[in-house]
Write a protein that holds these residues in place. Structure first.
Motif, PDB file in Angstrom:
ATOM      1  N   UNK A 178      54.406   2.620  83.635  1.00 49.20           N
ATOM      2  CA  UNK A 178      54.875   3.987  83.856  1.00 49.20           C
ATOM      3  C   UNK A 178      53.817   4.853  84.506  1.00 49.20           C
ATOM      4  N   UNK A 179      52.559   4.697  84.097  1.00 47.56           N
ATOM      5  CA  UNK A 179      51.475   5.490  84.685  1.00 47.56           C
ATOM      6  C   UNK A 179      51.227   5.111  86.145  1.00 47.56           C
ATOM      7  N   UNK A 180      51.558   3.858  86.502  1.00 42.39           N
ATOM      8  CA  UNK A 180      51.404   3.436  87.903  1.00 42.39           C
ATOM      9  C   UNK A 180      52.632   3.768  88.746  1.00 42.39           C
ATOM     10  N   UNK A 181      53.645   4.354  88.104  1.00 42.87           N
ATOM     11  CA  UNK A 181      54.848   4.720  88.833  1.00 42.87           C
ATOM     12  C   UNK A 181      55.843   3.608  89.005  1.00 42.87           C
ATOM     13  N   UNK A 182      55.662   2.477  88.306  1.00 47.95           N
ATOM     14  CA  UNK A 182      56.578   1.346  88.438  1.00 47.95           C
ATOM     15  C   UNK A 182      57.715   1.389  87.427  1.00 47.95           C
ATOM     16  N   UNK A 183      57.670   2.321  86.506  1.00 46.44           N
ATOM     17  CA  UNK A 183      58.690   2.409  85.463  1.00 46.44           C
ATOM     18  C   UNK A 183      58.908   3.868  85.115  1.00 46.44           C
ATOM     19  N   UNK A 184      60.187   4.241  84.915  1.00 48.32           N
ATOM     20  CA  UNK A 184      60.506   5.633  84.596  1.00 48.32           C
ATOM     21  C   UNK A 184      60.479   5.889  83.099  1.00 48.32           C
ATOM     22  N   UNK A 185      60.751   4.855  82.294  1.00 41.41           N
ATOM     23  CA  UNK A 185      60.775   5.049  80.843  1.00 41.41           C
ATOM     24  C   UNK A 185      60.434   3.738  80.154  1.00 41.41           C
ATOM     25  N   UNK A 186      60.014   3.850  78.903  1.00 42.82           N
ATOM     26  CA  UNK A 186      59.717   2.655  78.110  1.00 42.82           C
ATOM     27  C   UNK A 186      60.919   2.346  77.232  1.00 42.82           C
ATOM     28  N   UNK A 187      61.203   1.075  77.080  1.00 45.02           N
ATOM     29  CA  UNK A 187      62.334   0.635  76.269  1.00 45.02           C
ATOM     30  C   UNK A 187      62.069  -0.791  75.810  1.00 45.02           C
ATOM     31  N   UNK A 188      62.860  -1.260  74.870  1.00 50.36           N
ATOM     32  CA  UNK A 188      62.638  -2.604  74.341  1.00 50.36           C
ATOM     33  C   UNK A 188      63.939  -3.176  73.807  1.00 50.36           C
ATOM     34  N   UNK A 189      64.074  -4.508  73.946  1.00 52.91           N
ATOM     35  CA  UNK A 189      65.201  -5.216  73.348  1.00 52.91           C
ATOM     36  C   UNK A 189      64.929  -5.566  71.882  1.00 52.91           C
ATOM     37  N   UNK A 190      63.657  -5.502  71.493  1.00 54.36           N
ATOM     38  CA  UNK A 190      63.284  -5.793  70.107  1.00 54.36           C
ATOM     39  C   UNK A 190      63.662  -4.617  69.222  1.00 54.36           C
ATOM     40  N   UNK A 191      64.271  -4.904  68.090  1.00 55.45           N
ATOM     41  CA  UNK A 191      64.709  -3.850  67.180  1.00 55.45           C
ATOM     42  C   UNK A 191      63.546  -3.439  66.278  1.00 55.45           C
TER      43      UNK A 191
END
Length: 524
Positions: free
Chosen positions: A361-374
């Protein structure tokens, strides 16, 4: 009262209160609204507030003034309209005077963030006993563990607690079983000692009746005829040894015999055996020998038999018990190591994933953090990180990249939400990007106490009587907007009933939320 809220550009988040009458906006510090942004003229435009009407007039600016995406020279605006200036987007917002007081109350009582101390101390404990137990565990016991964690790494503490768990579990489960086995053997030895004393009485009836203890036969205890009998002494109540013959008429000096004699001198009528645990796994057993006195018609003690046992069965059982305990402990520690690895890496994986996504995200490659792990406990952390990434993008965005046409309007998105609302079976509310009420259906009116004909176009803060309810809605809306429109849920009690509130935001192509779809489900 009207104000201008900057919703795009480097001044995003700043607000400018508009006075009644003319308000001149420009880069010149003498302007009523000082707006020091490159591309804005020294006297760019004027905003005239006359009662409930607001007029915008372009003052011959070099780069022009836009209203809702269209260039204007002069136009009437209303609350919610967006004014485009070079490198900036402003929104016209109408605020009722009473909102100033309400906002202060909400900000200080409902929407304020809890201090770190309040969060860590847990506040007031709950009234119910189960909740109080969990509260005491979390906020009284665990701070001690957290204090240890300040000195030792988490993985070391986890290893220590895993090993301690295995040791305590084995001790509490295997220990009683081994002790029971030992008690069975001890009881068998006690029965044997009692049997020997009874055998002396049975085979020497005449000698005992005549109190001729020197004629008592104890040969069955001599030599190796009885397994486990290391030594024995038959002595009278004064301590004079009668058997074995090799020590005839001596006074006992054996510590075990003396201890048994003293005990029986204080407990003369006790017929049960006295058991002593000796060093080296040996056992001492003493029992009084009684005869029947026909003159008194009672049983009378005439002597004491003291036997010292060194049973091979007890030694073997002790060795077996030790071996079994160690085997169980080693097995539990091996299982504990496996358990440690599972828990450690199960916890570590979401944290590593979060770290990698933050770096992207800091490098601009991702807009948000998310996970499939519960991992529900990391949800608030992800929300806070997404909010931070969004703000970083806004701060890093070059002002020259901002164009009035980049910010989309709400209408098309809100209309889509209204279409969804037509098929809704339960209570539903639709808000625009400013969290102003667009539509509320009849079931939602009954649940929330809000009326469509009296509240349309008003901010959710101004139309709800319960500030806690408003705060909950705003928080869920913001969390959904900061997480790419994903559904957010919360709980609140309305009209005496518990509801689960679900909020979905409709995201525009510019990355901003354009509307919010709020539904209510009874929490059964």
């Amino acid at each position: 009262m009207y104000k201008l809220v900057v919703v795009g550009g480097k001044l995003r988040g700043q607000e400018f209160i508009l006075k009644d009458g003319e308000n001149v906006l420009g880069r010149d510090s003498a302007c009523d609204v000082h707006f020091p942004v490159e591309g804005v003229s020294k006297r760019h435009m004027s905003i005239t507030v006359a009662d409930d009407v607001v007029y915008i007039t372009d003052l011959g600016s070099a780069n022009g003034t836009f209203l809702n995406g269209r260039i204007i020279k002069k136009a009437t605006t209303k609350t919610g309209d967006k004014v485009g200036l070079p490198n900036s987007i402003l929104q016209v917002v109408y605020v009722q005077e009473k909102i100033v007081v309400v906002k202060k109350k909400v900000a200080s009582q409902v929407l304020r963030e809890e201090s770190i101390d309040e969060m860590l101390n847990g506040g007031t404990p709950p009234d119910n006993i189960v909740g109080k137990i969990f509260w005491l565990f979390k906020y009284k016991l665990m701070p001690v563990i957290h204090g240890v964690n300040q000195e030792y790494e988490w993985r070391i503490l986890l290893a220590i607690f895993t090993a301690a768990f295995a040791l305590i579990t084995i001790t509490l489960t295997i220990g009683p079983v081994l002790q029971d086995s030992k008690n069975v053997l001890m009881n068998e030895i006690r029965i044997r000692g009692t049997h020997y004393a009874d055998e002396i009485s049975r085979t020497n009836t005449k000698a005992l009746e005549q109190k001729a203890l020197e004629r008592v036969d104890t040969s069955f205890l001599d030599g190796d005829s009885q397994d486990g009998v290391e030594s024995y002494e038959l002595f009278d109540l004064d301590g004079r040894v009668l058997r074995p013959i090799s020590r005839l008429n001596e006074y006992t000096s054996d510590p075990v015999s003396i201890q048994i004699k003293e005990w029986f001198s204080k407990n003369k009528n006790i017929k049960d055996a006295r058991i002593l645990m000796l060093e080296g796994g040996k056992i001492g057993i003493g029992k009084q020998i009684f005869i029947y006195d026909p003159k008194t018609g009672t049983q009378e003690s005439v002597g004491i038999i003291a036997i010292k046992f060194a049973p091979t069965t007890l030694t073997a059982e002790a060795s077996k018990s030790t071996r079994l305990y160690l085997e169980s402990l080693i097995t539990s520690l091996l299982v504990g190591i496996l358990f440690f690895g599972i828990v450690y890496y199960l916890t570590l994986r979401p944290i590593e994933e979060l770290r990698f996504q933050i770096e992207e995200g800091l490098r601009g490659r991702r807009r948000s953090v998310e996970s499939k792990l519960l991992f529900e406990e990391l949800g608030p952390v992800r929300n806070a990180i997404n909010t931070g990434l969004q703000r970083i993008r806004e701060l890093q965005r070059d002002e020259s990249d901002v164009d009035p046409n980049d910010i989309e309007g709400d209408d098309s998105y809100v209309n889509t939400l209204l279409e969804f609302m037509n098929g809704a079976q339960g209570p539903v509310i639709v808000l625009n990007s400013s969290k102003n009420l667009v539509k509320i259906n009849t079931p939602a009116e009954d649940v929330c106490g809000i009326r469509q004909n009296m509240s349309a176009g008003m901010n959710i803060l101004d139309i709800t009587k319960e500030r806690g309810f408003a705060a909950t809605l705003i928080e869920l809306c913001d969390n959904s907007a900061n997480n790419s429109g994903s559904a957010q849920s919360g709980n609140y009690e309305l009209q005496g009933k518990a509801y689960i509130i679900w909020v979905n935001s409709m995201m525009g192509k510019d990355g901003f939320a354009k509307g919010f779809y709020i539904s209510f489900v009874l929490d059964n």
